[in-house]
Write a protein that holds these residues in place. Sequence first.
Motif, PDB file in Angstrom:
ATOM      1  N   GLU B 139       0.818  -1.226   0.000  1.00 59.33           N
ATOM      2  CA  GLU B 139       0.000   0.000   0.000  1.00 59.33           C
ATOM      3  C   GLU B 139       0.847   1.271   0.000  1.00 59.33           C
ATOM      4  O   GLU B 139       0.329   2.353   0.257  1.00 59.33           O
ATOM      5  CB  GLU B 139      -0.931  -0.008   1.225  1.00 59.33           C
ATOM      6  CG  GLU B 139      -1.927  -1.157   1.177  1.00 59.33           C
ATOM      7  CD  GLU B 139      -2.695  -1.329   2.504  1.00 59.33           C
ATOM      8  OE1 GLU B 139      -2.614  -0.423   3.350  1.00 59.33           O
ATOM      9  OE2 GLU B 139      -3.349  -2.368   2.653  1.00 59.33           O
ATOM     10  N   ARG B 140       2.134   1.124  -0.256  1.00 54.53           N
ATOM     11  CA  ARG B 140       3.071   2.263  -0.213  1.00 54.53           C
ATOM     12  C   ARG B 140       2.887   3.045   1.086  1.00 54.53           C
ATOM     13  O   ARG B 140       2.788   4.288   1.082  1.00 54.53           O
ATOM     14  CB  ARG B 140       2.844   3.195  -1.401  1.00 54.53           C
ATOM     15  CG  ARG B 140       3.181   2.560  -2.721  1.00 54.53           C
ATOM     16  CD  ARG B 140       3.239   3.617  -3.787  1.00 54.53           C
ATOM     17  NE  ARG B 140       3.624   3.035  -5.056  1.00 54.53           N
ATOM     18  CZ  ARG B 140       4.250   3.708  -6.008  1.00 54.53           C
ATOM     19  NH1 ARG B 140       4.566   4.955  -5.843  1.00 54.53           N
ATOM     20  NH2 ARG B 140       4.548   3.131  -7.127  1.00 54.53           N
ATOM     21  N   ASP B 141       2.804   2.304   2.190  1.00 60.20           N
ATOM     22  CA  ASP B 141       2.477   2.896   3.482  1.00 60.20           C
ATOM     23  C   ASP B 141       3.765   3.059   4.297  1.00 60.20           C
ATOM     24  O   ASP B 141       4.251   2.120   4.930  1.00 60.20           O
ATOM     25  CB  ASP B 141       1.479   1.961   4.191  1.00 60.20           C
ATOM     26  CG  ASP B 141       1.030   2.520   5.531  1.00 60.20           C
ATOM     27  OD1 ASP B 141       1.642   3.489   6.011  1.00 60.20           O
ATOM     28  OD2 ASP B 141       0.070   1.962   6.086  1.00 60.20           O
ATOM     29  N   ILE B 142       4.309   4.266   4.274  1.00 57.37           N
ATOM     30  CA  ILE B 142       5.590   4.524   4.932  1.00 57.37           C
ATOM     31  C   ILE B 142       5.473   4.351   6.451  1.00 57.37           C
ATOM     32  O   ILE B 142       6.406   3.912   7.121  1.00 57.37           O
ATOM     33  CB  ILE B 142       6.130   5.924   4.541  1.00 57.37           C
ATOM     34  CG1 ILE B 142       7.616   6.043   4.834  1.00 57.37           C
ATOM     35  CG2 ILE B 142       5.368   7.054   5.191  1.00 57.37           C
ATOM     36  CD1 ILE B 142       8.472   5.455   3.774  1.00 57.37           C
ATOM     37  N   ASP B 143       4.298   4.696   7.022  1.00 57.23           N
ATOM     38  CA  ASP B 143       4.110   4.568   8.475  1.00 57.23           C
ATOM     39  C   ASP B 143       4.178   3.111   8.909  1.00 57.23           C
ATOM     40  O   ASP B 143       4.734   2.797   9.960  1.00 57.23           O
ATOM     41  CB  ASP B 143       2.762   5.176   8.899  1.00 57.23           C
ATOM     42  CG  ASP B 143       2.752   6.684   8.699  1.00 57.23           C
ATOM     43  OD1 ASP B 143       3.857   7.270   8.722  1.00 57.23           O
ATOM     44  OD2 ASP B 143       1.670   7.260   8.504  1.00 57.23           O
ATOM     45  N   ALA B 144       3.612   2.235   8.093  1.00 58.66           N
ATOM     46  CA  ALA B 144       3.661   0.801   8.417  1.00 58.66           C
ATOM     47  C   ALA B 144       5.110   0.334   8.477  1.00 58.66           C
ATOM     48  O   ALA B 144       5.512  -0.397   9.383  1.00 58.66           O
ATOM     49  CB  ALA B 144       2.878   0.004   7.372  1.00 58.66           C
ATOM     50  N   ALA B 145       5.921   0.796   7.515  1.00 57.51           N
ATOM     51  CA  ALA B 145       7.337   0.402   7.491  1.00 57.51           C
ATOM     52  C   ALA B 145       8.034   0.905   8.753  1.00 57.51           C
ATOM     53  O   ALA B 145       8.811   0.173   9.387  1.00 57.51           O
ATOM     54  CB  ALA B 145       8.009   0.965   6.246  1.00 57.51           C
ATOM     55  N   ALA B 201      11.262  -4.046   5.809  1.00 56.19           N
ATOM     56  CA  ALA B 201      10.665  -2.713   6.005  1.00 56.19           C
ATOM     57  C   ALA B 201      11.589  -1.624   5.451  1.00 56.19           C
ATOM     58  O   ALA B 201      11.133  -0.649   4.852  1.00 56.19           O
ATOM     59  CB  ALA B 201      10.387  -2.477   7.481  1.00 56.19           C
ATOM     60  N   GLU B 202      12.906  -1.811   5.634  1.00 48.46           N
ATOM     61  CA  GLU B 202      13.857  -0.821   5.103  1.00 48.46           C
ATOM     62  C   GLU B 202      13.796  -0.779   3.574  1.00 48.46           C
ATOM     63  O   GLU B 202      13.906   0.278   2.957  1.00 48.46           O
ATOM     64  CB  GLU B 202      15.281  -1.154   5.564  1.00 48.46           C
ATOM     65  CG  GLU B 202      15.489  -0.815   7.035  1.00 48.46           C
ATOM     66  CD  GLU B 202      16.777  -1.393   7.625  1.00 48.46           C
ATOM     67  OE1 GLU B 202      17.131  -1.005   8.735  1.00 48.46           O
ATOM     68  OE2 GLU B 202      17.414  -2.264   6.966  1.00 48.46           O
ATOM     69  N   ARG B 203      13.613  -1.962   2.988  1.00 54.47           N
ATOM     70  CA  ARG B 203      13.475  -2.012   1.522  1.00 54.47           C
ATOM     71  C   ARG B 203      12.170  -1.357   1.072  1.00 54.47           C
ATOM     72  O   ARG B 203      12.106  -0.766  -0.003  1.00 54.47           O
ATOM     73  CB  ARG B 203      13.524  -3.456   1.038  1.00 54.47           C
ATOM     74  CG  ARG B 203      14.928  -3.843   0.671  1.00 54.47           C
ATOM     75  CD  ARG B 203      15.359  -5.104   1.328  1.00 54.47           C
ATOM     76  NE  ARG B 203      16.751  -5.033   1.695  1.00 54.47           N
ATOM     77  CZ  ARG B 203      17.404  -6.020   2.272  1.00 54.47           C
ATOM     78  NH1 ARG B 203      16.768  -7.138   2.568  1.00 54.47           N
ATOM     79  NH2 ARG B 203      18.665  -5.878   2.576  1.00 54.47           N
ATOM     80  N   ALA B 204      11.142  -1.485   1.929  1.00 51.66           N
ATOM     81  CA  ALA B 204       9.859  -0.828   1.608  1.00 51.66           C
ATOM     82  C   ALA B 204      10.059   0.686   1.576  1.00 51.66           C
ATOM     83  O   ALA B 204       9.562   1.368   0.677  1.00 51.66           O
ATOM     84  CB  ALA B 204       8.803  -1.211   2.635  1.00 51.66           C
ATOM     85  N   VAL B 205      10.841   1.201   2.542  1.00 52.42           N
ATOM     86  CA  VAL B 205      11.114   2.646   2.558  1.00 52.42           C
ATOM     87  C   VAL B 205      11.875   3.044   1.291  1.00 52.42           C
ATOM     88  O   VAL B 205      11.570   4.060   0.647  1.00 52.42           O
ATOM     89  CB  VAL B 205      11.925   3.048   3.819  1.00 52.42           C
ATOM     90  CG1 VAL B 205      12.335   4.513   3.748  1.00 52.42           C
ATOM     91  CG2 VAL B 205      11.104   2.778   5.077  1.00 52.42           C
TER      92      VAL B 205
END
Lengths: 280, 217
Positions: B139-145, B201-205
């Motif tokens: 969901e391109r959700d930076i807060d989740a990461a 999570a870092e990769r998501a960011v």
Amino acid sequence: MILIVTIVSKEYLVNLIRIAKLRGIFVAQQNIKLRAEKLSFYYGPAQALYDIDLEVESNSVMALIGPSGCGKSTFLRCINRMNDIIPNVRAEGDLKIDDESIFKPNFDVTQLRRNVGMVFQKSNPFPKSIFENIAYGLKINGVRDRYHIEKTVEESLKRTALWDEVKDRLDDSAMSLSGGQQQRLCIARTIAVEPKIILMDEPASALDPISTQKIEELILDLKKNYTIVIVTHNMQQAARVSDYTAFFFMGKLIEVNKTEVIFTKPEKQMTENYITGKFG
Amino acid sequence: MTTHLELELQDLTRKIMEMADVAIESVEESVESLKNIDVKLAERVIQKDSVLDKLEIHIDEECSRILVTKQPAAADLRLIIAILKSNTDLERIGDLATNIARETIRLEGKSLLKPLIDIPRMAELCVSMIKMAFRAILERDIDAAKSCISIDKQVDELNMQINRELFAFMMEKPTTMTQAFGLIMVAKALERIGDHATNIAERAVYFIEGQDIRHQE
């Protein structure tokens, strides 16, 4: 005390620059070959370029990308004032090569075109021999020394990796060469007169993949000695050959940055949409 | 209009989510098997590892294929890089769940020193971390990461706490040494799972913002 502070702050500054370089942050460049300052360009009443500010570093490759009609070729043709031959054109702002304005009164346009070579999409060798194609530029520049001419022809052909393919038939017509060879011959002809800047307008778009690869290898070799500005529609080509990429859209420079930044993390959404093929 | 590349990326994302589900299941079941010394469940976890191994290879191949054939750029390129690297993390999470399941098998016919509380708590945190990391990608959700990354501290603290507790057991009663040491390894495995979830999570960011936030502390 003052001395210590000076030394510390100098080291601090050096470190800052080092970190900035490591992180790929654009550091003010000392060696700017070409600088456009608020450059606008008009074809009659139609404005084709709007306030372009762009710097091209020496010995680097700058790729200009953007959809058709975005102004990238117009910008390219401003650099050697090739647009001058079109009636009713007008430029505003400035374009400087080595800090000298090319629009100043009494500027020697012939000298400019000697300093700024150009390679076109379609190879355009003269209907003469391979040798004469390269020797011609030297001769009209007043070079008479036969030995010097022969040496320059050989060197230019070697630098464009064409020598081994044509050394036994230098007197054959240039028209007998393949498309890829003709294009490399045109590049050899361009570098024979030792320009400062080489402009390339889609130099490989009419070539097969092998010839394209040779041209791209050549671009990477040539930047050691020249500054290159290339217009290309092929995004991967821009990514492969250039150090910096400038994205033009509707006559405006939208974004310019290191090529790796443009193709991994562009700042502007419009650039991202263009390079990911969402419009164009 | 949805482009072919977009369709390929949707498909690739679906596959990595599928793999994440399998990995999450493995973590949950491995700890469940340990809690009840359920050897059959533990064996199922071990068998499931080959599913993750195959998915890892398949997703790697898909990523290379898309890189070569579609030559993606910008966010598309970052998504593939994020998936390519998260893929390895998921496979490692599967291996660690297998290690926990093997501990269950070693305990067959024995009883636990005491009912497990902190280890299942650690597992719950790890599972929620993995879920958050993948929600961030999906969901391109930076807060989740960022939430995922912040939970890792709690996992590390629980690991330390479990270690202290089990060391006390070993000192008091050396006969508990083998089991206590096994449980220390389980806690260590869960702590590593938390690290892998943090990596994802870092990769998501990186995918969402283009920022590399690794190794900043």
